[in-house]
Design an enzyme around this catalytic site. Sequence first.
Site, PDB file in Angstrom:
ATOM      1  N   ASP A 319       0.837  -1.108   0.055  1.00 23.86           N
ATOM      2  CA  ASP A 319       0.046  -0.046   0.022  1.00 23.86           C
ATOM      3  C   ASP A 319       0.878   1.261   0.046  1.00 23.86           C
ATOM      4  O   ASP A 319       2.237   1.100   0.156  1.00 23.86           O
ATOM      5  CB  ASP A 319      -0.732  -0.034   1.094  1.00 23.86           C
ATOM      6  CG  ASP A 319      -1.807   1.194   1.256  1.00 23.86           C
ATOM      7  OD1 ASP A 319      -2.398   1.545   0.119  1.00 23.86           O
ATOM      8  OD2 ASP A 319      -1.959   1.839   2.433  1.00 23.86           O
ATOM      9  N   ASP A 519      -1.335  -0.946   6.238  1.00 24.12           N
ATOM     10  CA  ASP A 519      -1.667  -0.458   7.595  1.00 24.12           C
ATOM     11  C   ASP A 519      -2.931  -0.069   7.575  1.00 24.12           C
ATOM     12  O   ASP A 519      -3.207   0.566   8.916  1.00 24.12           O
ATOM     13  CB  ASP A 519      -0.539   0.796   7.488  1.00 24.12           C
ATOM     14  CG  ASP A 519      -1.379   2.059   6.892  1.00 24.12           C
ATOM     15  OD1 ASP A 519      -1.714   1.658   5.768  1.00 24.12           O
ATOM     16  OD2 ASP A 519      -1.198   3.171   7.345  1.00 24.12           O
ATOM     17  N   ASP A 523      -7.062  -2.095   4.143  1.00 26.29           N
ATOM     18  CA  ASP A 523      -5.946  -3.123   3.705  1.00 26.29           C
ATOM     19  C   ASP A 523      -6.327  -4.457   4.354  1.00 26.29           C
ATOM     20  O   ASP A 523      -5.463  -5.475   4.027  1.00 26.29           O
ATOM     21  CB  ASP A 523      -4.588  -2.921   4.236  1.00 26.29           C
ATOM     22  CG  ASP A 523      -4.088  -1.533   3.357  1.00 26.29           C
ATOM     23  OD1 ASP A 523      -4.455  -1.358   2.223  1.00 26.29           O
ATOM     24  OD2 ASP A 523      -3.397  -0.592   4.022  1.00 26.29           O
TER      25      ASP A 523
END
Length: 658
Positions: A319, A519, A523
């Site tokens: 990410d 995080d 996600d």
Amino acid sequence: MKRVKAAITNYPLVFLTVVVGVTGLVLLATPAHDYAARLVGGYALAIAAVEAVGMVRQLIRGHAGLDLLAVTAIVSAVLVGESWAALVVVLMLTGGTALEDYAQNRSKRELTALLHKAPQQGTRLLTDDPGAGLDAAASEVVPADKIAHGDLLLVRPGEVVPVDAVLLAEHAVFDESSLTGESLPVERRAGEKVSSGAVNGAAAVVVRAVAAARDSEYQQIVRLVEQAANSKAPVVRLADRYALPFTVVSLFIAGIAWAVSGEAVRFAEVLVVATPCPLLIAAPVAFLGGMSRAAHSGLIVKGGGTLEQLARVRSAAFDKTGTLTTGHPELVRILPAPGFTADRVLQLAASAEVYSSHVLASSVVTVAKATDALPLLDIAHAEELATNGVMAEFHEPGDPPATRVIRVGKPTWIAQSAPDMTIADLNPGELAIYTALDDEYAGVIIMRDRIRPDAAQAIADLRRLGVERTVIVTGDVAATAGPIAEAAGIDEVHASCHPADKVQLVGDISPRPVLMAGDGLNDAPVLAAADIGFAMGARGSTAASESADVVNRYDNLSGLPRAVRIGQDTVRIALQSIWVGIAISVGLMLVAAFGYLPALIGAWLQEGVDLIAILGALRAMGPRSERRKPADPVSRSAGYSAPATSSGSSDRSTRARA
């Protein structure tokens, strides 16, 4: 004395074996010495019978149990008159559990140390007046799990904050090293969040609880650690890979020795040095040692299976916001709506963002705190809506007082309550935080994030460790994600991804295994879907941390290659310990096959082999110098300085705010 009693209670068979051995030795010095061998041999056969029952159960389940060798060795030794050698094998079997427990406890020290630091109690005020906090008669000490949302708590100097709370004192300093790895004290001001597990500084302060103990940040860490400490690594499978071949080779060597020499004692002499403790104990100890080493570096690895996967990882996906970037954006500009000022927009947003765990929230609060003329509003109630934003209520003075509602978050959510909202024009790399007051659009805060200083080095380290492909999967537009990928040295970018898109992309990535680092709450699905989910920070989204296989408690990306390296080292050491034990055992079997190793001496030598294998496995805890130094605190010089108002990692992607 207590330790002796505990040892007898926990390991009764070890105690009984020693008693039988001592009794047999005493009998040897008496006229009844003939009964010594009968006592020792009978006891050994009884233990063999007990082990045989477990062996049969394993065989029924389809597992070729390693206990077959030990049982055969005991029975054959007794039958050929080597009862004392059989007793040594029994001691190895019964003492193996105690030895394994010792090694496991040693290798789990870093994990259990975190559990011991969990807040156990707090001082609750019996009044709603924060000024009465220093009056001992106006307070009571209660267990942490009895503290409720809204309780006023007194935190004395050096005490641990028991639950997540908001500071009511004007100013305070806390040590948050157990949460973030940041070694320097962190300053907090009135209205800011203080996380459970933080240690108060030199002055007593009063805080208001905003979460129960079970929902507070340190308890989230504790749950993750307990899950890791209690996990069962698939090390039994690792041992089983060698169980059948080792058993066959041992029985073959013993049978050939008997057949060639014509002496049945040779069969027993070979098997007493073929006992399987290196296989049964070395691998579990190595994996627990690896997990302990990871915990020392701020990495909570949830099982031995994860270490095996880390050792073989070949692709890595990331990410962007809060993972490859710092997650602490800098203010670019504020665009207030008509009727609002820039300061008012910032005050509204920061007052609500105190109660958010989003990666952008702490940056908004930091900017507001730097403006002394902007006191945070006294929020009466706050609620975070996953993937949308945060809603907070406050009472505005008046006659009668009015309850106002602040909303901070992504534009589609804000537009539902404030139809007059307008979309801001953003430059590449910028992100927007929209704000509304009641049903009126207040304005937008525009910020710019920056890449982590250690991102490029972390990606380069992963490549050196065997990672062949690196990918960004993000909700951001390509214009924002592209420069980040180029700076970090990442191969490809997949932008404008919804959570479902991320799951699909990671599922299609090859070669495998694939590691996904993220995080936020967005996600969580992809972290769970990846072969290895790596969550950046246990202080962020609970969903992300619980769905991941590895949780990085510290705010740095260097933990990612470190986790892969620990996985590789652990598997290598486990296999080395197994092979060293097998090699020494085979060597001793060959010596015994030629008649040069009496059964009793061979049995004691096998105990030495066990110790060698276990000591070798303990190397997975890492070098002694590494275990002595503090757990890799976040480097201030590298740009990881934790903001004084940091509330942790994200639970919404940048897309959820921009």
